[in-house]
Write a protein that holds these residues in place. Structure first.
Motif, PDB file in Angstrom:
ATOM      1  N   ALA A  27       0.832  -1.203   0.000  1.00  0.00           N
ATOM      2  CA  ALA A  27       0.000   0.000   0.000  1.00  0.00           C
ATOM      3  C   ALA A  27       0.869   1.256   0.000  1.00  0.00           C
ATOM      4  CB  ALA A  27      -0.892  -0.002   1.232  1.00  0.00           C
ATOM      5  N   ASP A  28       0.376   2.275  -0.692  1.00  0.00           N
ATOM      6  CA  ASP A  28       1.106   3.536  -0.734  1.00  0.00           C
ATOM      7  C   ASP A  28       0.544   4.553   0.255  1.00  0.00           C
ATOM      8  OD1 ASP A  28      -1.245   3.951  -2.035  1.00  0.00           O
ATOM      9  OD2 ASP A  28      -0.372   4.862  -3.816  1.00  0.00           O
ATOM     10  N   SER A  29      -0.497   4.161   0.988  1.00  0.00           N
ATOM     11  CA  SER A  29      -1.065   5.052   2.001  1.00  0.00           C
ATOM     12  C   SER A  29      -1.656   4.211   3.124  1.00  0.00           C
ATOM     13  CB  SER A  29      -2.162   5.930   1.391  1.00  0.00           C
ATOM     14  OG  SER A  29      -3.300   5.146   1.081  1.00  0.00           O
ATOM     15  N   ALA A  30      -1.896   4.840   4.249  1.00  0.00           N
ATOM     16  CA  ALA A  30      -2.489   4.135   5.392  1.00  0.00           C
ATOM     17  C   ALA A  30      -3.902   3.656   5.066  1.00  0.00           C
ATOM     18  CB  ALA A  30      -2.509   5.049   6.612  1.00  0.00           C
ATOM     19  N   ALA A  31      -4.655   4.460   4.333  1.00  0.00           N
ATOM     20  CA  ALA A  31      -6.030   4.081   3.979  1.00  0.00           C
ATOM     21  C   ALA A  31      -6.044   2.810   3.134  1.00  0.00           C
ATOM     22  CB  ALA A  31      -6.718   5.229   3.237  1.00  0.00           C
ATOM     23  N   THR A  32      -5.141   2.741   2.166  1.00  0.00           N
ATOM     24  CA  THR A  32      -5.055   1.543   1.318  1.00  0.00           C
ATOM     25  C   THR A  32      -4.606   0.345   2.144  1.00  0.00           C
ATOM     26  OG1 THR A  32      -4.498   2.943  -0.559  1.00  0.00           O
ATOM     27  CG2 THR A  32      -4.051   0.605  -0.797  1.00  0.00           C
ATOM     28  N   ALA A  33      -3.672   0.558   3.049  1.00  0.00           N
ATOM     29  CA  ALA A  33      -3.194  -0.531   3.904  1.00  0.00           C
ATOM     30  C   ALA A  33      -4.327  -1.090   4.762  1.00  0.00           C
ATOM     31  CB  ALA A  33      -2.053  -0.042   4.781  1.00  0.00           C
ATOM     32  N   LEU A  34      -5.225  -0.245   5.213  1.00  0.00           N
ATOM     33  CA  LEU A  34      -6.354  -0.700   6.022  1.00  0.00           C
ATOM     34  C   LEU A  34      -7.415  -1.406   5.193  1.00  0.00           C
ATOM     35  CD1 LEU A  34      -6.711   2.358   8.411  1.00  0.00           C
ATOM     36  CD2 LEU A  34      -5.891   0.070   8.999  1.00  0.00           C
ATOM     37  N   GLU A  35      -7.501  -1.082   3.912  1.00  0.00           N
ATOM     38  CA  GLU A  35      -8.479  -1.729   3.030  1.00  0.00           C
ATOM     39  C   GLU A  35      -8.083  -3.155   2.679  1.00  0.00           C
ATOM     40  OE1 GLU A  35      -9.105   0.556  -0.491  1.00  0.00           O
ATOM     41  OE2 GLU A  35      -9.860   2.282   0.601  1.00  0.00           O
ATOM     42  N   GLN A  36      -6.795  -3.419   2.534  1.00  0.00           N
ATOM     43  CA  GLN A  36      -6.347  -4.733   2.079  1.00  0.00           C
ATOM     44  C   GLN A  36      -6.846  -5.876   2.959  1.00  0.00           C
ATOM     45  OE1 GLN A  36      -2.123  -4.148   1.648  1.00  0.00           O
ATOM     46  NE2 GLN A  36      -2.336  -3.557  -0.497  1.00  0.00           N
ATOM     47  N   PRO A  37      -6.657  -5.836   4.287  1.00  0.00           N
ATOM     48  CA  PRO A  37      -7.174  -6.954   5.092  1.00  0.00           C
ATOM     49  C   PRO A  37      -8.698  -7.026   5.098  1.00  0.00           C
ATOM     50  CG  PRO A  37      -5.740  -5.526   6.414  1.00  0.00           C
ATOM     51  CD  PRO A  37      -5.873  -4.917   5.076  1.00  0.00           C
ATOM     52  N   GLU A  38      -9.361  -5.883   5.026  1.00  0.00           N
ATOM     53  CA  GLU A  38     -10.825  -5.873   5.017  1.00  0.00           C
ATOM     54  C   GLU A  38     -11.363  -6.656   3.825  1.00  0.00           C
ATOM     55  OE1 GLU A  38     -13.236  -4.783   7.093  1.00  0.00           O
ATOM     56  OE2 GLU A  38     -11.675  -4.347   8.532  1.00  0.00           O
ATOM     57  N   THR A  39     -10.758  -6.460   2.666  1.00  0.00           N
ATOM     58  CA  THR A  39     -11.190  -7.165   1.459  1.00  0.00           C
ATOM     59  C   THR A  39     -11.031  -8.664   1.645  1.00  0.00           C
ATOM     60  OG1 THR A  39     -10.530  -5.288   0.113  1.00  0.00           O
ATOM     61  CG2 THR A  39     -10.830  -7.369  -1.028  1.00  0.00           C
ATOM     62  N   ARG A  40      -9.894  -9.097   2.154  1.00  0.00           N
ATOM     63  CA  ARG A  40      -9.645 -10.521   2.357  1.00  0.00           C
ATOM     64  C   ARG A  40     -10.570 -11.078   3.434  1.00  0.00           C
ATOM     65  NH1 ARG A  40      -7.080  -8.749  -1.404  1.00  0.00           N
ATOM     66  NH2 ARG A  40      -5.078  -9.519  -2.141  1.00  0.00           N
ATOM     67  N   LEU A  41     -10.796 -10.298   4.485  1.00  0.00           N
ATOM     68  CA  LEU A  41     -11.652 -10.739   5.576  1.00  0.00           C
ATOM     69  C   LEU A  41     -13.069 -11.003   5.077  1.00  0.00           C
ATOM     70  CD1 LEU A  41     -11.903 -11.284   8.609  1.00  0.00           C
ATOM     71  CD2 LEU A  41     -12.468  -8.874   8.901  1.00  0.00           C
ATOM     72  N   ASP A  42     -13.575 -10.157   4.187  1.00  0.00           N
ATOM     73  CA  ASP A  42     -14.913 -10.371   3.633  1.00  0.00           C
ATOM     74  C   ASP A  42     -15.000 -11.708   2.913  1.00  0.00           C
ATOM     75  OD1 ASP A  42     -15.782  -7.940   4.626  1.00  0.00           O
ATOM     76  OD2 ASP A  42     -15.562  -6.879   2.735  1.00  0.00           O
ATOM     77  N   VAL A  43     -13.953 -12.085   2.185  1.00  0.00           N
ATOM     78  CA  VAL A  43     -13.943 -13.355   1.453  1.00  0.00           C
ATOM     79  C   VAL A  43     -13.936 -14.522   2.434  1.00  0.00           C
ATOM     80  CG1 VAL A  43     -12.594 -14.807  -0.116  1.00  0.00           C
ATOM     81  CG2 VAL A  43     -12.847 -12.378  -0.583  1.00  0.00           C
ATOM     82  N   VAL A  44     -13.125 -14.439   3.468  1.00  0.00           N
ATOM     83  CA  VAL A  44     -13.054 -15.506   4.463  1.00  0.00           C
ATOM     84  C   VAL A  44     -14.400 -15.651   5.181  1.00  0.00           C
ATOM     85  CG1 VAL A  44     -11.991 -16.208   6.642  1.00  0.00           C
ATOM     86  CG2 VAL A  44     -10.570 -15.354   4.781  1.00  0.00           C
ATOM     87  N   ILE A  45     -14.999 -14.542   5.570  1.00  0.00           N
ATOM     88  CA  ILE A  45     -16.312 -14.587   6.237  1.00  0.00           C
ATOM     89  C   ILE A  45     -17.349 -15.227   5.324  1.00  0.00           C
ATOM     90  CG2 ILE A  45     -18.234 -13.154   7.054  1.00  0.00           C
ATOM     91  CD1 ILE A  45     -16.092 -11.267   8.234  1.00  0.00           C
TER      92      ILE A  45
END
Length: 70
Positions: A27-45
């Motif tokens: 990620a090139d920003s903190a906001a993008t870094a926070l989005e990455q796990p959220e996207t993966r977490l949605d798939v796992v859920i």
């Protein structure tokens, strides 16, 4: 096949090859870094919800075994 390999295979099917430190799109920003796990977490859920649903439905579709798995 163990759970880690299943999740890795599904992740690769949805998003391409399995991630590694060298190939990860950092990620090139903190906001993008926070989005990455959220996207993966949605798939796992999503996939774990499917597992729970199947576990709940199995005893109703196989009453003779009372839901027992060999």
């Amino acid at each position: 096949m163990n759970a880690d390999r299943v999740l890795t295979a599904r992740n690769a099917a949805h998003f391409g090859a399995a991630a590694s430190y060298g190939s990860w799109d950092h990620a090139d920003s903190a906001a993008t870094a926070l989005e990455q796990p959220e996207t993966r977490l949605d798939v796992v859920i999503h996939h774990l919800s499917e597992v729970c649903l199947l576990r709940d439905l199995y005893p109703h579709t196989h009453p003779a075994t009372n839901g027992a798995v060999r």
